[in-house]
Design a protein around this motif. Structure first.
Motif, PDB file in Angstrom:
ATOM      1  N   TYR A 197      -0.357   5.244  -0.605  1.00  0.00           N
ATOM      2  CA  TYR A 197      -1.304   5.460   0.494  1.00  0.00           C
ATOM      3  C   TYR A 197      -0.592   6.063   1.702  1.00  0.00           C
ATOM      4  O   TYR A 197       0.494   5.629   2.070  1.00  0.00           O
ATOM      5  CB  TYR A 197      -1.980   4.143   0.880  1.00  0.00           C
ATOM      6  CG  TYR A 197      -3.106   3.747  -0.059  1.00  0.00           C
ATOM      7  CD1 TYR A 197      -4.427   3.740   0.369  1.00  0.00           C
ATOM      8  CD2 TYR A 197      -2.844   3.380  -1.378  1.00  0.00           C
ATOM      9  CE1 TYR A 197      -5.464   3.392  -0.486  1.00  0.00           C
ATOM     10  CE2 TYR A 197      -3.865   3.032  -2.241  1.00  0.00           C
ATOM     11  CZ  TYR A 197      -5.172   3.041  -1.790  1.00  0.00           C
ATOM     12  OH  TYR A 197      -6.190   2.697  -2.638  1.00  0.00           O
ATOM     13  N   MET A 222       0.831  -1.208   0.000  1.00  0.00           N
ATOM     14  CA  MET A 222       0.000   0.000   0.000  1.00  0.00           C
ATOM     15  C   MET A 222       0.865   1.258   0.000  1.00  0.00           C
ATOM     16  O   MET A 222       0.505   2.263  -0.626  1.00  0.00           O
ATOM     17  CB  MET A 222      -0.948   0.003   1.204  1.00  0.00           C
ATOM     18  CG  MET A 222      -1.919  -1.177   1.259  1.00  0.00           C
ATOM     19  SD  MET A 222      -2.717  -1.582  -0.331  1.00  0.00           S
ATOM     20  CE  MET A 222      -3.588  -0.061  -0.672  1.00  0.00           C
ATOM     21  N   PRO A 250      -3.739   4.201   5.186  1.00  0.00           N
ATOM     22  CA  PRO A 250      -4.714   3.234   4.664  1.00  0.00           C
ATOM     23  C   PRO A 250      -5.431   2.471   5.769  1.00  0.00           C
ATOM     24  O   PRO A 250      -4.840   2.136   6.801  1.00  0.00           O
ATOM     25  CB  PRO A 250      -3.838   2.286   3.842  1.00  0.00           C
ATOM     26  CG  PRO A 250      -2.511   2.333   4.519  1.00  0.00           C
ATOM     27  CD  PRO A 250      -2.353   3.740   5.020  1.00  0.00           C
ATOM     28  N   ASP A 269      -7.864   5.070   1.552  1.00  0.00           N
ATOM     29  CA  ASP A 269      -7.001   6.005   2.275  1.00  0.00           C
ATOM     30  C   ASP A 269      -7.867   6.926   3.122  1.00  0.00           C
ATOM     31  O   ASP A 269      -9.006   7.246   2.757  1.00  0.00           O
ATOM     32  CB  ASP A 269      -6.153   6.821   1.293  1.00  0.00           C
ATOM     33  CG  ASP A 269      -4.800   7.196   1.880  1.00  0.00           C
ATOM     34  OD1 ASP A 269      -4.647   7.114   3.116  1.00  0.00           O
ATOM     35  OD2 ASP A 269      -3.892   7.559   1.109  1.00  0.00           O
ATOM     36  N   THR A 288     -10.473   6.336  -3.524  1.00  0.00           N
ATOM     37  CA  THR A 288      -9.174   5.742  -3.165  1.00  0.00           C
ATOM     38  C   THR A 288      -9.205   4.227  -2.991  1.00  0.00           C
ATOM     39  O   THR A 288      -8.210   3.636  -2.571  1.00  0.00           O
ATOM     40  CB  THR A 288      -8.646   6.340  -1.848  1.00  0.00           C
ATOM     41  OG1 THR A 288      -9.573   6.038  -0.791  1.00  0.00           O
ATOM     42  CG2 THR A 288      -8.444   7.842  -1.950  1.00  0.00           C
TER      43      THR A 288
END
Length: 283
Positions: A130, A125, A133, A259, A166
């Motif tokens: 991100y 991630m 996250p 996110d 996101t």
């Protein structure tokens, strides 16, 4: 791949170009075995008689809706549409009748939490940019032999919308996924066209804010993967899977991540948590 989970520039380019990425051998055989054995235990302990009436009788929409909403912070069991006979009884063993288990395995079960909150997943991630996250939902999907239902073309951002969007889907194959047993299919590059529609929760229930476009099956390509492979899905990628008409199941563990840094969770989403989820990390 260097650091476990960290994406290379080539992998990032492929993901942004196609809208998905396959990472082979992301999960070890031991991790897969642990999750499958744990799900066997959860199924053994599940008394379906307490919930079966919700799915086997008509005119119980509110009960079904409430069960669905509450599953956001629980480990809940969902049956296949074809699991019950006209008499309201299961046609076969409960282990072969469940469609999925969701949507908080990643929070409430230690075995699934270990994988979901692993360093390699956080590293992935971070590679995708991100900042903070959170895993907003998790599902163990069975795709049962013979009755495993189709999943119609959709985009994950429709269901788990943030402003700006996101959502990224993480789909881990716990068994080999093939055309025969219902692998994922996607329209390459379709994420570049943006979000088509949203799935809205209101006082009257849940609904899409506009009809689904018509898609041509020939535009989809199959994503056949070996057990242990992780398929990373852009939130706007149009993807689907067909019925499993084979004698083999197609187990998968699916996570959806959004996110929370500079992003707002849409209040119209079906998930309305009582407690905010903990982030995987903050950067």
């Amino acid at each position: 791949m260097g650091i476990a989970g960290k994406l290379t520039p080539e992998q990032l380019h492929s993901f942004h170009s196609q809208g998905f990425l396959v990472i082979e051998s992301f999960s070890s055989p031991d991790e897969i075995d642990a999750m499958r054995r744990r799900m066997d235990q959860l199924l053994d302990g599940f008394d379906y008689s307490t919930a079966a009436s919700i799915f086997s009788t008509r005119n119980q929409q509110q009960l079904t809706d409430d069960f669905f909403y509450e599953s956001a912070e629980k480990i809940s069991f969902f049956f296949e549409e074809k699991a019950f006979g006209e008499d309201g009884n299961l046609k076969q063993a409960k282990q072969l009748s469940i469609n999925k288990v969701g949507h908080a395995l990643h929070e409430l079960d230690p075995v699934f939490k270990t994988f979901s909150c692993s360093e390699k997943l956080s590293s992935l991630m971070l590679s995708l940019g991100y900042k903070r996250p959170v895993i907003i939902q998790s599902m163990y999907i069975f795709k049962q032999p013979g009755i495993g239902g189709e999943v119609v073309p959709h985009q994950d951002n429709s269901f788990l919308y943030t402003e700006p969007p996101t959502c990224t889907g993480l789909w881990l194959a716990l068994e080999d996924a093939t055309i025969l047993n219902g692998c994922l299919w996607a329209i390459l590059g379709s994420h570049k066209n943006g979000l088509v529609r949203r799935f809205i929760r209101s006082d009257e229930g849940v609904y899409f804010d506009r009809p689904s476009p018509s898609y041509d099956d020939k535009d989809f390509v199959p994503i056949e993967v070996k057990a242990g492979s992780l398929v990373v899905l852009h939130g706007d990628l149009i993807h689907q899977s067909f019925e499993n008409q084979s004698p083999k199941s197609r187990h998968a563990y699916s996570l959806h991540v959004v996110d929370t840094a500079g992003c707002k969770w849409a209040k119209e989403n079906w998930i309305r948590r009582k407690v905010d989820p903990e982030p995987l990390y903050e950067s």
